[in-house]
Design a protein around this motif. Structure first.
Motif, PDB file in Angstrom:
ATOM      1  N   ARG A 131       0.810  -1.223   0.000  1.00  0.00           N
ATOM      2  CA  ARG A 131       0.000   0.000   0.000  1.00  0.00           C
ATOM      3  C   ARG A 131       0.838   1.265   0.000  1.00  0.00           C
ATOM      4  O   ARG A 131       0.352   2.332  -0.396  1.00  0.00           O
ATOM      5  CB  ARG A 131      -0.927   0.002   1.216  1.00  0.00           C
ATOM      6  CG  ARG A 131      -1.968  -1.105   1.200  1.00  0.00           C
ATOM      7  CD  ARG A 131      -2.814  -1.072   2.452  1.00  0.00           C
ATOM      8  NE  ARG A 131      -3.817  -2.130   2.444  1.00  0.00           N
ATOM      9  CZ  ARG A 131      -4.660  -2.363   3.443  1.00  0.00           C
ATOM     10  NH1 ARG A 131      -4.619  -1.598   4.531  1.00  0.00           N
ATOM     11  NH2 ARG A 131      -5.534  -3.343   3.363  1.00  0.00           N
TER      12      ARG A 131
ATOM     13  N   TRP B 209       1.141   3.691  -3.138  1.00  0.00           N
ATOM     14  CA  TRP B 209       0.255   4.826  -3.412  1.00  0.00           C
ATOM     15  C   TRP B 209       0.904   6.127  -2.935  1.00  0.00           C
ATOM     16  O   TRP B 209       0.920   7.127  -3.664  1.00  0.00           O
ATOM     17  CB  TRP B 209      -1.090   4.641  -2.726  1.00  0.00           C
ATOM     18  CG  TRP B 209      -1.909   3.509  -3.254  1.00  0.00           C
ATOM     19  CD1 TRP B 209      -2.148   2.313  -2.647  1.00  0.00           C
ATOM     20  CD2 TRP B 209      -2.616   3.463  -4.500  1.00  0.00           C
ATOM     21  NE1 TRP B 209      -2.952   1.521  -3.435  1.00  0.00           N
ATOM     22  CE2 TRP B 209      -3.257   2.199  -4.572  1.00  0.00           C
ATOM     23  CE3 TRP B 209      -2.775   4.362  -5.556  1.00  0.00           C
ATOM     24  CZ2 TRP B 209      -4.036   1.824  -5.658  1.00  0.00           C
ATOM     25  CZ3 TRP B 209      -3.554   3.989  -6.646  1.00  0.00           C
ATOM     26  CH2 TRP B 209      -4.169   2.729  -6.690  1.00  0.00           C
TER      27      TRP B 209
ATOM     28  N   TRP C 157       1.537   3.812  -9.276  1.00  0.00           N
ATOM     29  CA  TRP C 157       0.092   3.725  -9.054  1.00  0.00           C
ATOM     30  C   TRP C 157      -0.509   2.560  -9.840  1.00  0.00           C
ATOM     31  O   TRP C 157      -1.410   1.877  -9.356  1.00  0.00           O
ATOM     32  CB  TRP C 157      -0.572   5.039  -9.464  1.00  0.00           C
ATOM     33  CG  TRP C 157      -0.366   6.137  -8.462  1.00  0.00           C
ATOM     34  CD1 TRP C 157      -0.054   6.000  -7.141  1.00  0.00           C
ATOM     35  CD2 TRP C 157      -0.446   7.550  -8.706  1.00  0.00           C
ATOM     36  NE1 TRP C 157       0.065   7.230  -6.545  1.00  0.00           N
ATOM     37  CE2 TRP C 157      -0.170   8.204  -7.472  1.00  0.00           C
ATOM     38  CE3 TRP C 157      -0.722   8.322  -9.820  1.00  0.00           C
ATOM     39  CZ2 TRP C 157      -0.174   9.591  -7.346  1.00  0.00           C
ATOM     40  CZ3 TRP C 157      -0.725   9.700  -9.700  1.00  0.00           C
ATOM     41  CH2 TRP C 157      -0.453  10.335  -8.479  1.00  0.00           C
TER      42      TRP C 157
ATOM     43  N   ALA D  31       0.389  -0.512  -7.864  1.00  0.00           N
ATOM     44  CA  ALA D  31      -0.443  -0.611  -6.661  1.00  0.00           C
ATOM     45  C   ALA D  31      -1.870  -1.028  -7.016  1.00  0.00           C
ATOM     46  O   ALA D  31      -2.466  -1.874  -6.340  1.00  0.00           O
ATOM     47  CB  ALA D  31      -0.446   0.727  -5.921  1.00  0.00           C
ATOM     48  N   ALA D  32      -2.414  -0.438  -8.086  1.00  0.00           N
ATOM     49  CA  ALA D  32      -3.766  -0.802  -8.503  1.00  0.00           C
ATOM     50  C   ALA D  32      -3.827  -2.257  -8.949  1.00  0.00           C
ATOM     51  O   ALA D  32      -4.793  -2.973  -8.651  1.00  0.00           O
ATOM     52  CB  ALA D  32      -4.221   0.121  -9.640  1.00  0.00           C
TER      53      ALA D  32
END
Length: 264
Positions: free
Chosen positions: A142, A145, A205, A208-209
């Protein structure tokens, strides 16, 4: 009684092909189509068919930003999927060498066409560096992000500092030896410039997604079925590197021939 010989261990087995996700490939394919239209307009301007200012016009600058963002976000998604499926460093290394090799070809080709503004750190150069960083930081979870937010925020902060309190350091960061970092007070004169910052943030990002989507119970977010009409986009997305390397030489060649015939 003879005992059966043990089966070969996994390291000696051929690696299983990674599963493709049509939705992610189609998103990458969409970026490639949009990029093709953008480059076609650029080529028209370069050859004098339709003069445009691609360096300062907000219309063209904003489109380039969206295209590169979409492409790098997909690269992050792809890394998350590959890691989820157990892609090892050897397979990653082979793909990385292809990207790095193509980046060198882009530099060489652009030097022939634009010797004063050739591409020394474009999208493929940036991807080669950023994919290595993403691979080594994938375990941040996490925190990716937040890392992405910091990466996006650093360049404007550096721009203000180098234009003010840190002005003496500006020539160092603006020079070719360090401007690939993206911490500059002015952009270099080049045909394509995709520095590590802020663009690493977009790739982070995407990573992470992808990790979030690949978690238990959420894989459907990256494997929704494509309508028949969008399947060509998925095919294009699977061959994005080859297409990227070929589309500009073909378009420039065709338009140059048209210009030559029209003048004749």
């Amino acid at each position: 009684m003879n005992r059966a010989l043990p089966l070969p261990s996994v390291p000696f087995a051929s690696p299983a092909p990674l599963r493709r996700y049509d939705s992610v490939d189609a998103l990458r394919g969409l970026a490639m189509v949009w990029m093709t239209v953008f480059h076609f307009c650029f080529d028209l301007s370069h050859l004098g068919f339709w003069p445009q200012n691609f360096r300062v016009d907000p219309f063209w600058i904003s489109q380039r930003t969206v295209i590169v963002s979409l492409f790098l976000f997909c690269a992050g998604l792809g890394q998350a999927i590959a890691l989820h499926q157990g892609q090892g460093w050897p397979r990653f290394g082979r793909r990385w060498l292809q990207i790095a090799g193509c980046a060198l070809l882009v530099s060489a080709g652009s030097f022939v066409m634009f010797p004063h503004s050739f591409i020394h750190f474009g999208v493929l150069h940036g991807m080669a560096v950023m994919l290595l960083i993403a691979r080594c930081t994938a375990g941040w979870g996490r925190w990716l992000w937040l890392a992405g937010l910091v990466a996006v925020a650093l360049p404007p902060v550096a721009h203000q500092l180098l234009a003010g309190a840190w002005a003496e350091a500006a020539p160092w960061f603006n020079g070719r030896a360090l401007n690939w970092l993206g911490l500059v007070s002015r952009k270099p004169f080049t045909e394509d410039y995709v520095p590590v910052l802020p663009w690493l943030g977009v790739l982070w990002w995407g990573l992470a997604a992808g990790q979030w989507a690949m978690a238990a119970g959420r894989e459907r977010w990256v494997q929704w079925p494509l309508p028949r009409g969008l399947r060509p986009l998925a095919l294009l997305g699977r061959w994005s590197l080859s297409y990227y390397m070929l589309h500009q030489p073909v378009m420039i060649g065709v338009l140059t021939a048209v210009a030559w015939v029209s003048k004749g």
